[in-house]
Scaffold this motif. Structure first.
Motif, PDB file in Angstrom:
ATOM      1  N   ASN A   7      -0.016 -40.895   8.397  1.00  0.00           N
ATOM      2  CA  ASN A   7      -1.037 -38.807   7.759  1.00  0.00           C
ATOM      3  C   ASN A   7      -0.052 -37.859   8.387  1.00  0.00           C
ATOM      4  N   ARG A  98       0.151 -40.386   3.325  1.00  0.00           N
ATOM      5  CA  ARG A  98      -0.464 -39.459   2.176  1.00  0.00           C
ATOM      6  C   ARG A  98       0.442 -37.627   1.969  1.00  0.00           C
ATOM      7  N   ASP A 155      -2.654 -35.259  -1.915  1.00  0.00           N
ATOM      8  CA  ASP A 155      -4.032 -33.922  -1.687  1.00  0.00           C
ATOM      9  C   ASP A 155      -4.376 -33.691  -2.666  1.00  0.00           C
ATOM     10  N   HIS A 186      -5.814 -30.474   0.916  1.00  0.00           N
ATOM     11  CA  HIS A 186      -6.874 -31.588   1.452  1.00  0.00           C
ATOM     12  C   HIS A 186      -7.177 -31.898   0.902  1.00  0.00           C
ATOM     13  N   THR A 188      -8.532 -35.388   0.477  1.00  0.00           N
ATOM     14  CA  THR A 188      -8.726 -36.440   0.585  1.00  0.00           C
ATOM     15  C   THR A 188      -9.351 -36.407   1.812  1.00  0.00           C
ATOM     16  N   SER A 189      -9.060 -35.055   2.778  1.00  0.00           N
ATOM     17  CA  SER A 189     -10.243 -34.967   3.297  1.00  0.00           C
ATOM     18  C   SER A 189     -11.445 -34.322   2.823  1.00  0.00           C
ATOM     19  N   THR A 388     -13.630 -36.020  10.197  1.00  0.00           N
ATOM     20  CA  THR A 388     -12.679 -36.309   8.905  1.00  0.00           C
ATOM     21  C   THR A 388     -11.621 -37.733   8.835  1.00  0.00           C
ATOM     22  N   GLU A 390      -9.502 -39.132   7.368  1.00  0.00           N
ATOM     23  CA  GLU A 390      -8.628 -39.656   6.190  1.00  0.00           C
ATOM     24  C   GLU A 390      -7.755 -40.787   6.136  1.00  0.00           C
TER      25      GLU A 390
END
Length: 411
Positions: A7, A98, A155, A186, A188-189, A388, A390
């Motif tokens: 990530n 990511r 993302d 962002h 995914t988060s 988070t 991720e």
């Protein structure tokens, strides 16, 4: 199965190794066998590598700022030294990455082929602080692990639900047809934190109006209604929206034309300045790290004080826009490095929204508890801190990709 997750952020590299057995994903994130984090901002032209395995922690100073060499050194700790958890890197079945920008072509976990790798490279102008770091990781894995399947989790995928009125810009349609639109980042988060918040509150995600605040060196807000993204602060690139560590966030586009015409600056020079020399760093002249800014602010540094005041003002303004998009607000979620740990930022932002009936519990806020409500029981807007994960969200997508291949179809 052993999945290695990379990530890469604009200023960091977070990695972990999961072991997943059976045909069903666990309901909660399992403890990683190994975790590593490289911070490229703490030391000039060096990196600080932190490695953690159950019961053990180690800090290693990387004597070079070369990210590919740093990743290689990080991978060494999987098989060499006190933190070794594998006999060889060949035990790794899959590597998940990511990837910040997938453009319009990629909306799900995707096997990285030369074509996909080239597409990530082609999108560097739209994510100049991130996509190069992803490519470095992909190339480092290729050198170290050979033909292990590598999966990209984008993302931008979560924000594909944003409708045209919010996704498109007020520009000629011919420009929109070039692919100029709001992509959002962002994702995914934001997706993970929305799901986790519903779990913490014990309510269906489809019944909540959420704003998730992913606040780190890079930062974005997302309005989530009925479980899907309906608006977000980042746009065509991660440069739009909030004032960030080293990025300007939204500015009048005529400023770029003015600088070109009066200062003779090239597009590349302006792009580099807006992405890497602006934000907290640009205003304070000190650092993109909020911790440094807060310390300098406490010591009376006027530029640090101005940088922080601008940071909070921009945050409040963007948050107000997300409230308007949602036509209300049930829950405000803070996550990522600043969001999870900077109590003063949360307090200063929330203070402006007391008119909505938002009441922060000062004692809980100061504790920065993980995965917990920090508003008072009578607050009309719940405020939640979510840690988070991720990496686990990426691992879940990779697991689903792996099992979608079916017997005999896996690389």
């Amino acid at each position: 199965m052993k999945f290695l997750i990379l990530n890469a952020g604009s200023s960091s590299q977070k990695s972990c190794l999961y072991e997943l057995a059976g045909d069903r994903l666990p309901e909660t994130a399992p403890e990683p066998l190994w975790e590593a984090f490289i911070d490229w901002t703490v030391l000039e032209n060096q990196g600080r590598l932190m490695v953690e395995t159950p019961g053990q922690k180690q800090v290693i100073i990387l004597e070079t700022g070369d990210r590919q060499r740093g990743i290689a050194r990080m991978l060494d700790t999987l098989v060499i030294g006190d933190h070794a958890v594998l006999k060889s890197l060949g035990e790794i079945d899959l590597v998940g990455h990511r990837v910040v920008h997938g453009g319009t072509n990629y909306a799900e976990a995707t096997l990285i082929t030369p074509t996909v790798q080239q597409a990530i490279a082609d999108l560097i102008p739209l994510a100049p602080a991130h996509n190069p770091a992803h490519l470095e990781g992909i190339e480092a894995i290729g050198e170290q692990l050979g033909d292990v399947p590598q999966i990209a989790v984008f993302d931008t995928a979560f924000h594909r639900t944003i409708a045209a009125p919010a996704a498109e810009y007020p520009i000629p349609q011919a420009w929109t047809d070039l692919g100029i639109r709001r992509y959002g980042f962002h994702g995914t988060s934001h997706k993970y934190c929305a799901q986790k918040t519903a779990e913490i509150l014990g309510k269906p995600l489809t019944e909540l109006k959420l704003i998730t605040c992913h606040i780190g060196n890079g930062a974005s807000l997302t309005a989530i209604k009925n479980g899907v993204s309906i608006d977000t602060t980042m746009g065509f690139t991660p440069l739009e929206g909030l004032m960030m560590g080293a990025r300007s966030g939204s500015i009048d586009p005529a400023i770029v034309l003015f600088l070109q015409e009066t200062q003779g600056l090239t597009p590349a020079e302006i792009n580099a300045t807006l992405n890497k020399k602006s934000g907290l760093l640009g205003v304070s002249g000190r650092s993109p790290d909020l911790r440094v800014i807060l310390q300098a602010k406490a010591e009376g540094d006027e530029q640090a004080q101005l940088a922080y005041a601008m940071y909070i003002h921009c945050f409040r303004r963007c948050l107000g826009a997300m409230v308007a998009s949602l036509e209300g607000l049930d829950t405000l979620v803070f996550t990522a490095g600043v969001g999870e740990n900077a109590a003063t930022v949360r307090a200063d932002v929330c203070q402006a929204f007391q008119f909505l009936g938002l009441k922060l519990d000062p004692e809980l806020n100061d504790r920065s508890p993980r995965n917990a409500v920090i508003s008072t029981p009578d607050s009309l807007v719940k405020v939640v801190i979510v840690h988070t994960e991720e990496d686990w969200a990426i691992a879940q997508d990779c697991w689903q990709w792996w099992h979608s291949q079916g017997p005999g179809k896996k690389p």
